[in-house]
Design a protein around this motif. Structure first.
Motif, short mmCIF file in Angstrom:
data_model
loop_
_atom_site.label_atom_id
_atom_site.label_comp_id
_atom_site.label_asym_id
_atom_site.label_seq_id
_atom_site.Cartn_x
_atom_site.Cartn_y
_atom_site.Cartn_z
N LEU A 122 0.84 -1.25 -0.16
CA LEU A 122 0.07 -0.10 0.03
C LEU A 122 0.94 1.19 -0.01
O LEU A 122 1.71 1.49 0.93
N LYS A 123 0.77 2.03 -0.99
CA LYS A 123 1.37 3.27 -0.94
C LYS A 123 1.03 4.34 0.13
O LYS A 123 -0.14 4.56 0.45
N ILE A 124 2.04 5.17 0.43
CA ILE A 124 1.75 6.01 1.48
C ILE A 124 2.19 7.38 0.69
O ILE A 124 3.23 7.65 0.11
N GLU A 125 1.14 8.50 0.84
CA GLU A 125 1.37 9.96 0.62
C GLU A 125 1.18 10.72 1.81
O GLU A 125 0.43 10.55 2.71
N VAL A 126 2.14 11.70 1.90
CA VAL A 126 2.02 12.59 2.99
C VAL A 126 1.75 14.32 2.62
O VAL A 126 2.34 14.63 1.50
N GLU A 127 0.86 14.81 3.10
CA GLU A 127 0.57 16.20 2.75
C GLU A 127 1.75 17.11 3.57
O GLU A 127 2.14 16.71 4.78
N THR A 128 2.43 18.08 2.61
CA THR A 128 3.20 19.02 3.42
C THR A 128 2.65 20.28 3.20
O THR A 128 1.90 20.57 2.01
N ARG A 129 3.02 21.29 4.21
CA ARG A 129 2.38 22.66 4.08
C ARG A 129 3.48 24.03 4.21
O ARG A 129 3.01 25.05 4.00
N ARG A 152 4.99 9.48 -2.03
CA ARG A 152 4.58 10.63 -2.69
C ARG A 152 4.26 11.63 -1.57
O ARG A 152 3.91 11.45 -0.72
N VAL A 153 4.79 12.94 -2.02
CA VAL A 153 4.48 13.90 -1.09
C VAL A 153 3.57 14.92 -1.93
O VAL A 153 3.71 15.39 -3.07
N MET A 154 2.42 15.37 -1.10
CA MET A 154 1.61 16.37 -1.59
C MET A 154 2.17 17.83 -1.26
O MET A 154 2.51 17.78 -0.05
#
Length: 284
Positions: A194-201, A217-219
């Motif tokens: 399962l892929k992991i994506e994380v949000e950055t601000r 992946r980085v959002m």
């Protein structure tokens, strides 16, 4: 998980039950049960047609032996005055399926048309267009299919097919690195692959994600094109990148020019306007 066709079967079943209830009394009162008829789908507004296969599936759910002649295919351009398909069946089946067919095709064609406008702006760039989970409850299957027909790509279908650590997950968990670590351990133990994506601000959070690793992946959320370019230089293609927030038809090429892998646009679905179509009887 259910296949697309299995999910579509359930959607059609629920849609017809919602509309017909204990009987289509308008049709039952005036049309003999064995009467047969023909109808044509008339296009009244230019755009991109979507929902042709869905329309045929709706009619065949009600009456498997229908004659369905497609004059357009999903993804074709359409102009006012053209016809999309002809269907021959019992009049009861035509009239009972009419509204569900129109509701699906009008909504899907509106989404596909808007998506095509966005994807046309991305021609010549490597950046791919993603949808989001900002969908209508119960209709996500067809809204996301319409995005695909319009040339976009589907992000995750739901909460089950990708881990996305957004601001609330991170805040509730107690921090960026802590959330990533817990998600990574969960994937190893419970859902390998399962892929992991994380949000950055912020740029600082981007640096922390790069240093910590363990994500696919980085959002980059609500980054300006200038901030996005800075972040992409830091990431240096070591992780997939996605820009999200504030992306419109007017600025999407500025984002694509940065070289970001994906741009996600919730407006593809929640801001799309249904197109005007009608199903008209043909005397035979």
């Amino acid at each position: 998980m259910l296949t697309f066709n299995e999910q579509l079967h359930h959607l059609i079943e629920a849609g017809l039950q919602e509309d017909i209830g204990d009987g289509d009394h308008s049709t039952l009162s005036v049309i003999p049960a064995d009467a047969r008829g023909k109808a044509v789908l008339k296009i009244k507004q230019a755009g991109t047609v979507a929902g042709m296969q869905v329309a045929e599936a709706i009619f065949r759910y009600k009456e498997p032996s229908i004659q369905f002649t497609a004059l357009k295919k999903d993804g074709d351009s359409m102009e006012a005055g053209e016809h999309a398909f002809e269907v021959t069946a019992t009049v009861h089946s035509i009239l009972q399926c009419e509204r569900l067919v129109l509701n699906c095709m009008q909504r899907m064609s509106g989404i596909a048309t808007l998506t095509r406008l966005y994807t046309d702006r991305l021609k010549g760039y490597a950046t791919r267009l993603l949808d989001t989970r900002k969908t209508t409850p119960g209709f996500r299957l067809l809204e996301k299919e319409a995005v695909r027909i319009g040339g976009g790509h589907n992000h995750r279908m739901g909460l089950y097919d990708m881990i996305m650590l957004k601001d609330n997950h991170i805040d509730y968990c107690g921090g960026l690195e802590k959330a990533i670590e817990r998600a990574w351990i969960y994937v190893q133990q419970v859902k390998p692959g399962l892929k992991i994506e994380v949000e950055t601000r912020s740029i600082d959070e981007v640096k922390r994600v790069i240093a910590f690793g363990k994500v696919d992946r980085v959002m980059l959320d609500n980054f300006s094109p200038e901030m996005l370019s800075q972040a992409l230089k830091l990431i240096n293609r070591t992780i997939e990148t996605e820009a999200s927030g504030g992306i419109t038809l007017d600025n999407i090429t500025e984002y694509a020019a940065t070289g970001v892998d994906y741009v996600s646009v919730g407006a593809l679905i929640h801001q799309a306007a249904s197109l005007d179509l009608s199903l008209k009887a043909v005397v035979i």
